[in-house]
Scaffold this motif. Structure first.
Motif, PDB file in Angstrom:
ATOM      1  N   ARG A  71       0.981  -1.036   0.274  1.00  0.00           N
ATOM      2  CA  ARG A  71       0.081   0.320  -0.312  1.00  0.00           C
ATOM      3  C   ARG A  71       0.719   1.088   0.406  1.00  0.00           C
ATOM      4  O   ARG A  71       1.831   1.766   0.466  1.00  0.00           O
ATOM      5  CB  ARG A  71      -0.812   0.248   1.635  1.00  0.00           C
ATOM      6  CG  ARG A  71      -2.186  -1.409   1.202  1.00  0.00           C
ATOM      7  CD  ARG A  71      -2.857  -0.796   0.300  1.00  0.00           C
ATOM      8  NE  ARG A  71      -4.086  -1.512   0.699  1.00  0.00           N
ATOM      9  CZ  ARG A  71      -3.778  -2.850  -0.573  1.00  0.00           C
ATOM     10  NH1 ARG A  71      -2.904  -3.210  -0.721  1.00  0.00           N
ATOM     11  NH2 ARG A  71      -5.181  -3.829  -0.073  1.00  0.00           N
ATOM     12  N   ASN A  73       0.130   3.926   1.581  1.00  0.00           N
ATOM     13  CA  ASN A  73       0.432   5.428   2.482  1.00  0.00           C
ATOM     14  C   ASN A  73       1.963   5.461   3.412  1.00  0.00           C
ATOM     15  O   ASN A  73       2.744   5.091   3.186  1.00  0.00           O
ATOM     16  CB  ASN A  73      -0.172   3.796   3.678  1.00  0.00           C
ATOM     17  CG  ASN A  73       0.858   3.133   4.179  1.00  0.00           C
ATOM     18  OD1 ASN A  73       0.591   2.542   3.456  1.00  0.00           O
ATOM     19  ND2 ASN A  73       0.431   2.720   5.853  1.00  0.00           N
ATOM     20  N   THR A 125     -14.338   8.641   2.604  1.00  0.00           N
ATOM     21  CA  THR A 125     -14.352   8.657   1.127  1.00  0.00           C
ATOM     22  C   THR A 125     -14.604   9.920   1.582  1.00  0.00           C
ATOM     23  O   THR A 125     -14.373  10.251   0.948  1.00  0.00           O
ATOM     24  CB  THR A 125     -16.203   7.985   0.957  1.00  0.00           C
ATOM     25  OG1 THR A 125     -15.777   6.614   1.431  1.00  0.00           O
ATOM     26  CG2 THR A 125     -16.403   8.260  -0.470  1.00  0.00           C
ATOM     27  N   VAL A 146      -5.762   3.348   4.722  1.00  0.00           N
ATOM     28  CA  VAL A 146      -5.058   3.264   4.834  1.00  0.00           C
ATOM     29  C   VAL A 146      -5.613   1.090   5.194  1.00  0.00           C
ATOM     30  O   VAL A 146      -6.274   0.487   4.804  1.00  0.00           O
ATOM     31  CB  VAL A 146      -3.990   2.678   5.338  1.00  0.00           C
ATOM     32  CG1 VAL A 146      -2.605   2.188   6.476  1.00  0.00           C
ATOM     33  CG2 VAL A 146      -3.152   0.991   3.939  1.00  0.00           C
ATOM     34  N   GLN A 149      -9.277  -0.051   2.715  1.00  0.00           N
ATOM     35  CA  GLN A 149      -8.369  -0.699   1.661  1.00  0.00           C
ATOM     36  C   GLN A 149      -8.726  -2.615   2.245  1.00  0.00           C
ATOM     37  O   GLN A 149      -8.903  -3.467   2.049  1.00  0.00           O
ATOM     38  CB  GLN A 149      -7.341  -0.927   1.188  1.00  0.00           C
ATOM     39  CG  GLN A 149      -7.260   1.049   0.338  1.00  0.00           C
ATOM     40  CD  GLN A 149      -6.105   1.299   0.127  1.00  0.00           C
ATOM     41  OE1 GLN A 149      -4.945   0.968   0.743  1.00  0.00           O
ATOM     42  NE2 GLN A 149      -5.611   2.214  -1.113  1.00  0.00           N
ATOM     43  N   TRP A 150      -7.960  -2.309   3.895  1.00  0.00           N
ATOM     44  CA  TRP A 150      -7.665  -3.401   4.475  1.00  0.00           C
ATOM     45  C   TRP A 150      -9.191  -3.843   4.800  1.00  0.00           C
ATOM     46  O   TRP A 150      -9.075  -5.887   4.255  1.00  0.00           O
ATOM     47  CB  TRP A 150      -6.919  -3.027   5.604  1.00  0.00           C
ATOM     48  CG  TRP A 150      -5.873  -3.602   4.598  1.00  0.00           C
ATOM     49  CD1 TRP A 150      -4.382  -2.467   5.805  1.00  0.00           C
ATOM     50  CD2 TRP A 150      -5.151  -4.013   3.974  1.00  0.00           C
ATOM     51  NE1 TRP A 150      -3.271  -2.523   4.990  1.00  0.00           N
ATOM     52  CE2 TRP A 150      -2.963  -3.510   4.260  1.00  0.00           C
ATOM     53  CE3 TRP A 150      -5.075  -5.503   2.935  1.00  0.00           C
ATOM     54  CZ2 TRP A 150      -2.212  -3.773   2.940  1.00  0.00           C
ATOM     55  CZ3 TRP A 150      -3.947  -5.707   2.466  1.00  0.00           C
ATOM     56  CH2 TRP A 150      -2.903  -4.944   2.536  1.00  0.00           C
TER      57      TRP A 150
END
Length: 152
Positions: A71, A73, A125, A146, A149-150
């Protein structure tokens, strides 16, 4: 400034279908599970146990790897040999310990259900789309980007 080792570990601690999460007092801002760099801890599993102890004061039970990947990040450290980002390993675990959180790194430690996580992800978001400023997100964060996403 410390150089990033480009390796991060995350631990999703569960209990009764809920997730143990907290608000980060330091960058990167957001509500998140346990996470941290691997470097000083040696291995990913060792880092998972150490970060859970450091951030929440809990001992982990039954650590199981659930996913991994790169990622991009950012973290507080200077970019590492692979630039900005981390090779992540994310684990699921349980704890029988009562959290005793680090006052430096964490606040508002609590178990969240799926609906609560979704609401916080909605704020993230809005932040990603420019509807929430950096300062507004810092003061009233959603899920750390991050982790959206996980957690999907």
């Amino acid at each position: 400034m410390t150089i990033c080792d480009n390796r991060s570990v995350g631990v999703i601690i569960q209990s009764d279908g809920r997730y143990l999460m907290f608000t980060r007092n330091t960058f990167p801002w957001g509500v998140a599970p346990v996470a941290g760099h691997v470097d000083v801890h040696g291995s990913y599993p060792d880092a998972a146990h150490a970060e859970a102890s450091e951030e929440l004061g809990v001992n982990l039970i039954d650590l199981r790897r659930v996913t991994e990947g790169w990622r991009d990040n950012k973290c507080r450290r200077e970019p590492g040999p692979q630039g900005v980002g981390h090779n992540w390993r994310v684990y699921r675990a349980w704890t029988a310990s009562t959290p005793k959180p680090s006052q430096r790194e964490t606040r508002n430690v609590r178990y969240l259900d799926g609906t609560q996580v979704q609401i916080l992800a909605g704020r993230t978001t809005a932040y990603a789309k420019g509807g929430v400023t950096d300062e507004e997100f810092r003061q009233h964060p959603g899920i750390e980007p991050v982790w959206v996403q996980w957690l999907v």
